[in-house]
Write a protein that holds these residues in place. Structure first.
Motif, short mmCIF file in Angstrom:
data_model
loop_
_atom_site.label_atom_id
_atom_site.label_comp_id
_atom_site.label_asym_id
_atom_site.label_seq_id
_atom_site.Cartn_x
_atom_site.Cartn_y
_atom_site.Cartn_z
N LEU A 142 3.39 29.10 -63.03
CA LEU A 142 2.42 29.14 -63.20
C LEU A 142 2.77 28.87 -64.86
O LEU A 142 1.87 28.26 -65.75
N SER A 143 4.46 28.35 -65.43
CA SER A 143 4.00 28.17 -67.13
C SER A 143 3.23 27.39 -67.79
O SER A 143 3.05 26.38 -66.79
N TRP A 144 2.85 27.39 -69.10
CA TRP A 144 2.94 26.38 -69.28
C TRP A 144 1.61 24.84 -68.63
O TRP A 144 1.63 24.71 -68.55
N ASN A 145 0.59 26.42 -68.59
CA ASN A 145 -0.71 25.51 -68.62
C ASN A 145 -2.34 26.54 -69.18
O ASN A 145 -1.67 26.68 -69.91
N GLN A 146 -3.01 26.52 -68.74
CA GLN A 146 -4.24 27.06 -69.63
C GLN A 146 -5.11 27.68 -68.71
O GLN A 146 -6.20 28.26 -69.36
N PHE A 147 -4.29 28.58 -67.68
CA PHE A 147 -5.01 29.29 -67.02
C PHE A 147 -5.35 30.83 -68.34
O PHE A 147 -4.96 31.08 -68.89
N SER A 148 -6.70 31.59 -67.22
CA SER A 148 -7.07 32.75 -68.39
C SER A 148 -7.90 33.78 -67.52
O SER A 148 -7.05 33.47 -66.32
N GLY A 149 -8.65 34.63 -68.07
CA GLY A 149 -7.92 36.17 -67.41
C GLY A 149 -7.29 36.86 -67.49
O GLY A 149 -6.44 36.86 -67.50
N LEU A 165 2.94 31.35 -71.87
CA LEU A 165 2.16 30.48 -72.29
C LEU A 165 1.70 29.79 -71.37
O LEU A 165 0.83 28.46 -70.72
N ASN A 166 0.60 30.76 -71.53
CA ASN A 166 -0.80 31.00 -70.90
C ASN A 166 -2.00 31.23 -71.61
O ASN A 166 -1.59 31.59 -72.83
N GLN A 167 -3.05 31.65 -70.91
CA GLN A 167 -3.91 32.29 -71.94
C GLN A 167 -4.33 33.60 -71.05
O GLN A 167 -6.10 33.80 -70.98
N PHE A 168 -3.84 34.03 -70.19
CA PHE A 168 -3.89 35.18 -69.50
C PHE A 168 -4.18 36.53 -70.57
O PHE A 168 -3.77 36.93 -71.36
N THR A 169 -5.10 37.17 -70.30
CA THR A 169 -5.97 38.81 -71.03
C THR A 169 -6.20 40.15 -70.44
O THR A 169 -5.89 40.07 -69.12
N GLY A 170 -6.17 41.35 -70.77
CA GLY A 170 -6.30 41.93 -69.87
C GLY A 170 -4.71 43.00 -69.69
O GLY A 170 -4.00 43.13 -70.30
N PRO A 171 -5.13 44.08 -69.46
CA PRO A 171 -3.86 44.75 -68.98
C PRO A 171 -2.45 44.58 -68.26
O PRO A 171 -2.89 43.55 -67.58
N LEU A 172 -1.96 45.16 -68.14
CA LEU A 172 -0.18 44.54 -67.61
C LEU A 172 -0.37 46.05 -66.75
O LEU A 172 -0.17 46.69 -66.65
N PRO A 173 -0.40 45.26 -64.92
CA PRO A 173 0.13 46.40 -64.56
C PRO A 173 0.81 46.98 -63.60
O PRO A 173 1.65 46.23 -64.18
N GLY A 174 1.50 48.78 -63.93
CA GLY A 174 2.81 48.76 -64.09
C GLY A 174 3.69 48.33 -63.04
O GLY A 174 5.18 48.91 -63.33
N CYS A 175 2.65 48.74 -62.18
CA CYS A 175 3.85 48.44 -60.69
C CYS A 175 4.39 47.13 -60.55
O CYS A 175 5.14 46.21 -59.78
N VAL A 176 4.34 45.95 -61.81
CA VAL A 176 4.95 44.45 -61.73
C VAL A 176 6.36 45.23 -62.08
O VAL A 176 7.10 43.97 -62.29
N PHE A 177 6.15 45.85 -63.01
CA PHE A 177 7.42 45.84 -63.64
C PHE A 177 8.69 46.62 -62.56
O PHE A 177 10.26 47.34 -62.67
#
Length: 398
Positions: free
Chosen positions: A224-231, A250-262
């Motif tokens: 989803l890179s190079w967009n303007q997604f948020s939240g 390259l978006n506008q995502f906010t908030g925490p990163l869940p540990g499981c993604v790693f």
């Protein structure tokens, strides 16, 4: 008018039979006329001779890119498929919708312009539709949502505008959706297909939040890179544990990163240049070869569980404290090939100034709250200032 049309078809049929006496089966007259219209609306670009075999005095089922079953065309691959072939110019004629048994329709890269014909929605057996790297413009027809058998839709590298129709998200058998490098805007629809494995929407102008249930857990490739997604995505990502490629950069995502993604089975995790915040806490040693979390608002101490990453970008965040000793050990042993920690608030790295860093490894520590233990080359965009001003270090405590 109907009698004239029918008479014309009969005459065409007789001529076709006269010029192709060796054909084992006669092509359906409707398909024959559709191919003629498609041919008239397209041309070989200079250097291409794709249409040289399209001689309508012979059997169209022997034309380049035309595949038949019985008297019906079932696949149409327009243009020379060899890499570097010049491709075609012109427009896709609405008569494409007359090839009612068509299961596959592709167009090689070229200079085909104009809108996608809405008559494509009449191809109820279509499973594969790929018209990429051309100059297709206007909006994606919402009527494509009527193609209930469609598995792959690839309209990448075109000039498409407007939104991503919710009807596309409602396709029940969709497996691959590739719409990257267009000018699409608006929000992302909910995808109902539980077979969707590849979703590529990078380089568009899509925006808004992504609901936690908008994407199916079957996804393996998500860009989803190079967009303007948020939240926030801390409720979305844990559901997508089959991913082997993830790029939210390259978006506008906010908030925490869940540990499981790693712990996802991926080789390259790209979450840079967003507005993610909070501490970063993997659940176990990270085995992803490349992790890029740079240019966010992440803070807290650097987890020692990242020391197993070969290429780690944590620069331009708000990390504090001392770099774990395990990083030094791995760096000296050559296990870490790239470690970018510049532009944070780190206060130390337990490294002997005489320590030799392998030539194959890169380390950048500048613009932190420490006296650099070693002098190492950094990328140009890191600037020339070695240490962060004391006033900033006193102000930011995480």
């Amino acid at each position: 008018m109907n009698r004239i049309r029918d008479l014309g078809l009969i005459i065409l049929l007789i001529l076709h039979l006269h010029w192709a006496p060796t054909c084992s089966a006669m092509l359906d007259p409707v398909d024959f006329l559709a191919l003629q219209s498609i041919r008239k609306s397209l041309e070989d670009m200079p250097g291409s001779n794709y249409f040289s075999s399209w001689d309508f005095t012979s059997d169209p089922c022997n034309f380049a890119g035309v595949y038949c079953e019985g008297e019906k065309v079932v696949a149409l691959n327009l243009g020379d498929p060899r890499a570097g072939a010049p491709g075609l110019s012109g427009r896709i004629h609405p008569s494409i919708g007359k090839l009612t048994d068509l299961a596959e329709f592709t167009v090689v890269p070229g200079r085909i312009m104009g809108a996608l014909p809405e008559t494509l929605s009449e191809l109820k057996n279509l499973r594969f539709l790929a018209v990429s790297r051309n100059f297709i413009s206007h909006e994606i027809p919402a009527k494509l949502g009527e193609l209930r058998e469609l598995r792959t839709l690839d309209l990448s590298y075109n000039q498409l505008t407007g939104g991503l129709p919710p009807e596309i998200g409602s396709l029940p058998e969709l497996t691959n959706l590739i719409l990257c490098h267009n000018h699409l805007s608006g929000s992302m629809p909910t995808f109902i297909s539980q077979a969707l494995t590849r979703l590529d929407l990078k380089h568009n102008q899509l925006s808004g939040p992504i609901g936690p249930d908008s994407l199916p857990p079957s996804l393996q490739y998500l860009s989803l890179s190079w967009n303007q997604f948020s939240g926030q995505v801390d409720r979305l990502l844990p559901r997508l544990n089959q991913l082997n490629y993830l790029d939210f950069s390259l978006n506008q995502f906010t908030g925490p990163l869940p540990g499981c993604v790693f712990g996802f089975p991926i080789t390259n995790l790209q979450l840079e240049r967003n507005q993610f915040s909070g501490p970063v806490q993997p659940e176990s040693s990270v085995t992803i070869p490349t992790v890029d979390l740079s240019h966010n608002m992440l803070y807290g101490q650097v987890s020692p569980l990242f020391a197993t990453v070969k290429n780690l970008y944590l620069n331009n965040n708000r990390f504090t404290g001392s770099v774990p000793t395990t990083f030094v050990d791995r760096l000296i042993a050559g296990g870490i090939q790239l470690l970018y920690l510049q532009h944070n608030y780190l206060t130390g790295m337990p490294m002997n100034p005489r320590t030799a860093i392998p030539v194959s490894s890169s380390l950048c520590l500048q613009y932190n709250c420490m006296i650099l233990p070693v002098q190492t080359p950094c990328p140009i965009n890191a600037g020339t200032q070695k240490t962060r001003p004391t006033s900033q270090c006193m102000e930011w405590k995480g």
